[in-house]
Design a protein around this motif. Structure first.
Motif, PDB file in Angstrom:
ATOM      1  N   LEU A   1      13.743  -8.377 -10.310  1.00  0.00           N
ATOM      2  CA  LEU A   1      13.787  -9.173  -9.085  1.00  0.00           C
ATOM      3  C   LEU A   1      13.286  -8.326  -7.921  1.00  0.00           C
ATOM      4  CD1 LEU A   1      17.275 -10.780  -9.762  1.00  0.00           C
ATOM      5  CD2 LEU A   1      15.056 -11.919  -9.921  1.00  0.00           C
ATOM      6  N   LEU A   2      12.290  -8.822  -7.222  1.00  0.00           N
ATOM      7  CA  LEU A   2      11.639  -8.065  -6.155  1.00  0.00           C
ATOM      8  C   LEU A   2      12.486  -8.070  -4.894  1.00  0.00           C
ATOM      9  CD1 LEU A   2       9.084  -6.557  -5.229  1.00  0.00           C
ATOM     10  CD2 LEU A   2       8.111  -8.785  -4.590  1.00  0.00           C
TER      11      LEU A   2
ATOM     12  N   ILE B   1       0.829  -1.203   0.000  1.00  0.00           N
ATOM     13  CA  ILE B   1       0.000   0.000   0.000  1.00  0.00           C
ATOM     14  C   ILE B   1       0.866   1.257   0.000  1.00  0.00           C
ATOM     15  CG2 ILE B   1      -1.651   1.336   1.379  1.00  0.00           C
ATOM     16  CD1 ILE B   1      -2.830  -1.326   2.324  1.00  0.00           C
ATOM     17  N   LEU B   2       1.939   1.251   0.792  1.00  0.00           N
ATOM     18  CA  LEU B   2       2.796   2.431   0.938  1.00  0.00           C
ATOM     19  C   LEU B   2       3.911   2.497  -0.103  1.00  0.00           C
ATOM     20  CD1 LEU B   2       3.078   2.376   4.844  1.00  0.00           C
ATOM     21  CD2 LEU B   2       1.577   3.816   3.440  1.00  0.00           C
ATOM     22  N   ASN B   3       3.916   1.536  -1.035  1.00  0.00           N
ATOM     23  CA  ASN B   3       4.913   1.532  -2.112  1.00  0.00           C
ATOM     24  C   ASN B   3       6.346   1.468  -1.561  1.00  0.00           C
ATOM     25  OD1 ASN B   3       5.333   1.490  -4.913  1.00  0.00           O
ATOM     26  ND2 ASN B   3       5.875   3.655  -4.937  1.00  0.00           N
ATOM     27  N   GLN B   4       6.548   0.575  -0.592  1.00  0.00           N
ATOM     28  CA  GLN B   4       7.849   0.461   0.063  1.00  0.00           C
ATOM     29  C   GLN B   4       8.679  -0.710  -0.462  1.00  0.00           C
ATOM     30  OE1 GLN B   4       6.592   0.213   4.176  1.00  0.00           O
ATOM     31  NE2 GLN B   4       6.645   2.435   4.452  1.00  0.00           N
ATOM     32  N   LEU B   5       8.275  -1.279  -1.581  1.00  0.00           N
ATOM     33  CA  LEU B   5       9.028  -2.351  -2.216  1.00  0.00           C
ATOM     34  C   LEU B   5       9.923  -1.768  -3.298  1.00  0.00           C
ATOM     35  CD1 LEU B   5       5.995  -4.768  -2.592  1.00  0.00           C
ATOM     36  CD2 LEU B   5       7.772  -4.910  -0.848  1.00  0.00           C
ATOM     37  N   ASP B   6      10.779  -2.607  -3.862  1.00  0.00           N
ATOM     38  CA  ASP B   6      11.681  -2.122  -4.906  1.00  0.00           C
ATOM     39  C   ASP B   6      11.963  -3.257  -5.888  1.00  0.00           C
ATOM     40  OD1 ASP B   6      13.231  -0.361  -6.307  1.00  0.00           O
ATOM     41  OD2 ASP B   6      14.971  -0.498  -4.972  1.00  0.00           O
ATOM     42  N   LEU B   7      12.259  -2.898  -7.123  1.00  0.00           N
ATOM     43  CA  LEU B   7      12.705  -3.853  -8.133  1.00  0.00           C
ATOM     44  C   LEU B   7      14.178  -3.641  -8.411  1.00  0.00           C
ATOM     45  CD1 LEU B   7       9.887  -4.114 -10.852  1.00  0.00           C
ATOM     46  CD2 LEU B   7      10.367  -5.649  -8.939  1.00  0.00           C
ATOM     47  N   HIS B   8      14.937  -4.744  -8.379  1.00  0.00           N
ATOM     48  CA  HIS B   8      16.327  -4.721  -8.841  1.00  0.00           C
ATOM     49  C   HIS B   8      16.349  -5.427 -10.193  1.00  0.00           C
ATOM     50  CE1 HIS B   8      18.420  -4.076  -4.683  1.00  0.00           C
ATOM     51  NE2 HIS B   8      17.334  -3.332  -4.834  1.00  0.00           N
TER      52      HIS B   8
ATOM     53  N   ARG C   1      18.634   5.356 -13.975  1.00  0.00           N
ATOM     54  CA  ARG C   1      19.426   4.466 -14.823  1.00  0.00           C
ATOM     55  C   ARG C   1      20.029   3.360 -13.958  1.00  0.00           C
ATOM     56  NH1 ARG C   1      20.917   6.092 -19.768  1.00  0.00           N
ATOM     57  NH2 ARG C   1      22.875   4.976 -19.709  1.00  0.00           N
ATOM     58  N   LEU C   2      20.416   2.268 -14.610  1.00  0.00           N
ATOM     59  CA  LEU C   2      21.131   1.207 -13.903  1.00  0.00           C
ATOM     60  C   LEU C   2      22.550   1.661 -13.605  1.00  0.00           C
ATOM     61  CD1 LEU C   2      20.024  -1.956 -15.873  1.00  0.00           C
ATOM     62  CD2 LEU C   2      19.435  -1.393 -13.523  1.00  0.00           C
ATOM     63  N   PRO C   3      23.201   1.097 -12.591  1.00  0.00           N
ATOM     64  CA  PRO C   3      24.594   1.460 -12.271  1.00  0.00           C
ATOM     65  C   PRO C   3      25.523   1.244 -13.465  1.00  0.00           C
ATOM     66  CG  PRO C   3      23.622   0.147 -10.505  1.00  0.00           C
ATOM     67  CD  PRO C   3      22.657   0.115 -11.637  1.00  0.00           C
ATOM     68  N   GLU C   4      26.595   2.000 -13.510  1.00  0.00           N
ATOM     69  CA  GLU C   4      27.533   1.941 -14.627  1.00  0.00           C
ATOM     70  C   GLU C   4      28.145   0.547 -14.791  1.00  0.00           C
ATOM     71  OE1 GLU C   4      28.280   4.110 -16.994  1.00  0.00           O
ATOM     72  OE2 GLU C   4      26.641   5.298 -16.202  1.00  0.00           O
ATOM     73  N   ARG C   5      28.364  -0.164 -13.701  1.00  0.00           N
ATOM     74  CA  ARG C   5      28.981  -1.485 -13.791  1.00  0.00           C
ATOM     75  C   ARG C   5      28.099  -2.447 -14.583  1.00  0.00           C
ATOM     76  NH1 ARG C   5      26.890  -4.940  -9.847  1.00  0.00           N
ATOM     77  NH2 ARG C   5      25.551  -3.931  -8.297  1.00  0.00           N
ATOM     78  N   ILE C   6      26.763  -2.193 -14.621  1.00  0.00           N
ATOM     79  CA  ILE C   6      25.894  -3.026 -15.418  1.00  0.00           C
ATOM     80  C   ILE C   6      25.826  -2.479 -16.837  1.00  0.00           C
ATOM     81  CG2 ILE C   6      23.483  -3.722 -15.735  1.00  0.00           C
ATOM     82  CD1 ILE C   6      23.228  -3.998 -12.782  1.00  0.00           C
ATOM     83  N   LEU C   7      25.794  -1.182 -16.961  1.00  0.00           N
ATOM     84  CA  LEU C   7      25.734  -0.577 -18.303  1.00  0.00           C
ATOM     85  C   LEU C   7      26.952  -0.953 -19.129  1.00  0.00           C
ATOM     86  CD1 LEU C   7      24.400   2.966 -17.386  1.00  0.00           C
ATOM     87  CD2 LEU C   7      23.132   1.149 -18.520  1.00  0.00           C
ATOM     88  N   ARG C   8      28.122  -1.100 -18.493  1.00  0.00           N
ATOM     89  CA  ARG C   8      29.340  -1.411 -19.245  1.00  0.00           C
ATOM     90  C   ARG C   8      29.290  -2.784 -19.858  1.00  0.00           C
ATOM     91  NH1 ARG C   8      32.095   1.162 -14.914  1.00  0.00           N
ATOM     92  NH2 ARG C   8      32.485  -0.876 -13.959  1.00  0.00           N
ATOM     93  N   SER C   9      28.413  -3.670 -19.351  1.00  0.00           N
ATOM     94  CA  SER C   9      28.363  -5.030 -19.873  1.00  0.00           C
ATOM     95  C   SER C   9      27.591  -5.115 -21.182  1.00  0.00           C
ATOM     96  CB  SER C   9      27.718  -5.965 -18.850  1.00  0.00           C
ATOM     97  OG  SER C   9      26.351  -5.676 -18.699  1.00  0.00           O
TER      98      SER C   9
ATOM     99  N   TRP D   1      26.643 -13.149 -12.374  1.00  0.00           N
ATOM    100  CA  TRP D   1      27.495 -12.099 -11.824  1.00  0.00           C
ATOM    101  C   TRP D   1      28.604 -11.668 -12.786  1.00  0.00           C
ATOM    102  CZ3 TRP D   1      28.401 -13.473  -5.953  1.00  0.00           C
ATOM    103  CH2 TRP D   1      27.174 -13.401  -5.292  1.00  0.00           C
ATOM    104  N   LEU D   2      28.972 -12.525 -13.715  1.00  0.00           N
ATOM    105  CA  LEU D   2      29.981 -12.134 -14.700  1.00  0.00           C
ATOM    106  C   LEU D   2      29.525 -10.903 -15.480  1.00  0.00           C
ATOM    107  CD1 LEU D   2      32.677 -12.802 -16.190  1.00  0.00           C
ATOM    108  CD2 LEU D   2      31.312 -14.195 -17.777  1.00  0.00           C
ATOM    109  N   HIS D   3      28.226 -10.778 -15.645  1.00  0.00           N
ATOM    110  CA  HIS D   3      27.676  -9.657 -16.412  1.00  0.00           C
ATOM    111  C   HIS D   3      26.945  -8.639 -15.544  1.00  0.00           C
ATOM    112  CE1 HIS D   3      28.743 -11.991 -19.901  1.00  0.00           C
ATOM    113  NE2 HIS D   3      28.040 -13.016 -19.426  1.00  0.00           N
ATOM    114  N   GLY D   4      26.972  -8.829 -14.244  1.00  0.00           N
ATOM    115  CA  GLY D   4      26.381  -7.849 -13.338  1.00  0.00           C
ATOM    116  C   GLY D   4      25.386  -8.473 -12.383  1.00  0.00           C
ATOM    117  N   LYS D   5      25.461  -8.030 -11.129  1.00  0.00           N
ATOM    118  CA  LYS D   5      24.478  -8.463 -10.140  1.00  0.00           C
ATOM    119  C   LYS D   5      23.190  -7.661 -10.312  1.00  0.00           C
ATOM    120  CE  LYS D   5      27.951  -9.682  -6.635  1.00  0.00           C
ATOM    121  NZ  LYS D   5      28.401  -9.467  -5.231  1.00  0.00           N
ATOM    122  N   ALA D   6      22.127  -8.168  -9.716  1.00  0.00           N
ATOM    123  CA  ALA D   6      20.866  -7.412  -9.721  1.00  0.00           C
ATOM    124  C   ALA D   6      21.068  -6.132  -8.924  1.00  0.00           C
ATOM    125  CB  ALA D   6      19.751  -8.253  -9.108  1.00  0.00           C
TER     126      ALA D   6
END
Length: 506
Positions: A292-293, A268-275, A497-505, A485-490
Motif C-alpha cells: 500500500l503506497l 524523483i527523490l524517492n520520498q515515497l514509501d510502501l506499507h 523486517r515487518l513489525p513484530e505485531r504483524i510477524l506474530r500473526s 486489522w485482526l491480523h495487522g494494520k499496514a
C-alpha cells in the motif's frame, strides 16, 4: 456578353491601328541635323502596338478568369468554414465567431450599451477511442456525423467541431436550468438514434462542460478553458453529465497542480514509501502481503492515497508512480518472509500500452519472477474493460502473474465477471464482511460468491476483517484468505523486517 466582347475587340483594333500609325509617323520624323530615324524605332512601335492589341483583345478572357477566381475563392471559403464529415463550423471559423461575439459584448460594455450574453458548451464523446478500436472507425465517424447533424438542428445553436470527438456549441442566454434541460434532451434523443443503429449501439454517451459569457469570462481562451474545466470535472465524476463551471473548480485545479508537482518531485527523490498488510489463511499463517503506497510531503503532512493517486491518474505521472511501486515491491520481497506480494494496478495504467513492457523490464532488472506477484484491479475498472484489456490480462497471467478482482461488491457485482474475467482471486469488499454477523443480505451475497468461486477454482479473500466473529462468518461463507486489522494494520518495513505485531500473526 457577346456584344461586350465584340465591342472590346473593336476598341482593341482601333487602338492598335492608331498605335501603328503613330509609330510609323514617329519613325519617319526627321530632326534637325539628322535624317529619318533608324528602322529600329519602327520595329519597336509596331511591337508595342501588337502588345496593346493583345491586351485589349484579352480583356473578356481576363474578366472571365476573374469571375472564375471569385467562384473558386467562395468555394475555398466554404471549405474553410465547414467540417467535411459533420458539416459543422471548423475550429478556426468557430473561434472567429466566438471571439467576435465576445468582442461585441466588450464594446457594448465600454459604451454602456445593453448586450446579449451567451453560453459556451463543450461536448466530448465518452470512451470514443474504445468505440473506434472495438467497432472500427466507420462506427466512430457515424457517431460524429450524427452528433453534428442533430446539434445543428437545434434552434439557435451555433455548432463547431474543434477536432476529433470534441464539439463546441454557442447558445443564447445563461439560464442554467433551461440550458441543462435542452442539453439533456439533446443527449437523450441522440442516444436513442445511435442505439437504434446496430453499428453504433456501443455508443456510451457524451459529457458536456458549460461556461457563460461574460459572467465566467469575456475572452475566448479563458471561456474555453473554464468550459473545459467543467467538462473535465464531469468526466471525472462519472461521465455522461452536463457540468457547469464554478469558481471552486479553478481552486481545485490549482491544488491538483501543486500536488502533481510535489508528487513528481517525490518520485524523483524517492520520498515515497510502501506499507505492507498481511493476508493470512484459515490457520493464520501469512501467505502474502498487500503493498500500500504512502506519501508524507516535505512539510510532514500525510497525503491520502485517494487524493494523490487520482491526481496521478489524470496525468502521465500514474505510469511513473506505478513503476516506482512495483520496483520497490521487487526490492522488498526478500525482506518480507512471504512468497507473494499483492500490488494494486490503476485503471489508467491498464489502459496504457506501457504496463506490460514496464513489468517485464523491472522483473528483469531486479531478477524477480512474475509468479511472486498478484496484480489487483478493482471491480469498477474491470466492468468497463474491453477486449484489449482482456487480452492484456491473459498475457499477464501467461507470464506468471496472478490477477485479483479487488473490492468486489462495490460496483455492479455481476457474477458473470467471475465467470468471464481471467482472474485467480476475488476479494470481497469490507462493507460486506463487516456486516456478516447480522445482515442477511450480506450473508447471502458472500456465500453466493464463495460457491461460485469454489466451482471456478478462484480463491476468495475476505477484506476488512476486524473481529474473530467476522473471520468465522467469512470462513463459513467460503473465504480461504483473510485481511484486516485482526491480523495487522499496514505497516512500513523497520530495519528490513515487518513489525513484530504483524510477524506474530503468521
Amino acid at each position: 456578353m457577346k456584344r461586350l466582347r465584340d465591342l472590346a475587340q473593336s476598341e482593341a483594333m482601333c487602338l492598335a491601328v492608331s498605335c501603328v500609325a503613330s509609330g510609323s509617323a514617329f519613325a519617319a520624323t526627321t530632326f534637325p541635323g539628322t535624317g529619318p530615324l533608324p528602322s529600329l524605332f519602327s520595329t519597336v512601335a509596331v511591337g508595342c502596338s501588337l502588345i496593346a492589341f493583345t491586351l485589349m483583345a484579352s480583356r473578356p478572357r481576363m474578366r472571365t478568369a476573374v469571375e472564375a477566381g471569385a467562384l473558386t475563392t467562395e468555394r475555398v471559403s466554404e471549405d474553410y468554414s465547414r467540417d467535411d464529415l459533420t458539416g459543422c463550423l471548423t475550429r478556426r471559423r468557430f473561434l472567429e465567431v466566438l471571439n467576435g461575439r465576445l468582442a461585441e459584448i466588450r464594446r457594448r460594455q465600454i459604451n454602456g450599451l445593453p448586450y446579449d450574453d451567451f453560453t459556451l458548451m463543450l461536448l466530448d464523446v465518452d470512451h470514443f477511442k474504445l468505440l473506434n478500436d472495438g467497432f472500427g472507425h466507420h462506427a466512430g465517424d457515424t457517431v460524429l456525423e450524427t452528433l453534428g447533424r442533430r446539434a445543428q438542428q437545434e434552434a439557435d445553436w451555433v455548432v463547431g467541431r474543434l477536432g476529433g470527438d470534441e464539439f463546441a456549441v454557442i447558445v443564447p442566454g445563461n439560464d442554467h436550468r433551461a440550458i441543462a434541460h435542452d442539453a439533456r434532451r439533446f443527449l437523450e434523443r441522440l442516444g436513442e438514434e445511435l442505439h437504434a443503429n446496430s453499428e453504433t449501439r456501443a455508443f456510451h454517451g457524451i459529457s458536456i462542460g458549460v461556461a457563460s459569457a461574460p459572467a465566467d469570462a469575456d475572452q475566448g481562451s479563458d471561456l474555453l478553458k473554464k468550459a473545459d474545466m467543467a467538462l473535465y470535472v464531469g468526466k471525472r465524476s462519472g461521465r455522461g453529465q452536463v457540468t457547469f463551471y464554478h469558481g471552486d473548480m479553478q481552486r481545485k485545479q490549482a491544488a491538483d497542480r501543486q500536488i502533481s508537482r510535489d508528487l513528481h518531485a517525490a518520485i524523483i527523490l524517492n520520498q515515497l514509501d510502501l506499507h505492507y498488510q498481511p493476508i493470512v489463511d484459515v490457520d493464520r499463517r501469512g501467505v502474502a502481503v498487500e503493498a500500500l503506497l504512502r506519501w508524507t510531503d516535505q512539510t510532514g503532512r500525510s497525503i491520502p492515497p485517494d487524493t494523490f493517486i487520482q491526481v496521478a491518474e489524470r496525468s502521465e505521472l500514474i505510469d511513473r508512480l506505478g513503476e516506482w511501486v512495483f520496483r520497490k515491491a521487487c526490492e522488498d520481497l526478500d525482506l518480507l518472509d512471504v512468497d507473494l506480494i499483492s500490488v494494486n494496478i490503476s485503471g489508467a495504467q491498464l489502459r496504457h500500452d506501457g504496463l506490460l513492457p514496464m513489468l517485464v523490464r523491472v522483473l528483469r532488472e531486479t531478477n524477480r519472477s512474475a509468479s511472486s506477484f498478484i496484480l489487483e484491479l478493482t471491480e469498477t475498472v474491470l466492468i468497463n474493460a474491453d477486449q484489449k484489456v482482456f487480452r492484456l490480462l491473459g498475457d499477464l497471467r501467461a507470464l506468471g502473474f496472478r490477477i485479483a478482482l479487488d473490492d468486489f461488491g462495490t460496483g455492479n457485482s455481476s457474477f458473470t465477471l467471475l465467470r468471464d474475467l481471467p482472474i485467480d482471486i476475488v476479494k470481497i469488499d469490507k462493507s460486506f464482511i463487516q456486516r456478516l454477523e447480522n445482515d442477511r443480505i450480506a450473508q447471502v451475497f458472500v456465500s453466493a460468491v464463495g460457491e461460485i468461486a469454489k466451482s471456478l477454482d478462484i480463491v476468495m479473500v475476505a477484506e476488512g476483517v476486524e473481529t474473530q466473529t467476522q473471520q468465522e462468518c467469512a470462513r463459513i461463507a467460503g473465504a480461504q484468505r483473510f485481511q484486516g486489522w485482526l491480523h495487522g494494520k499496514a505497516a512500513p518495513l523497520k530495519s528490513g523486517r515487518l513489525p513484530e505485531r504483524i510477524l506474530r500473526s503468521r
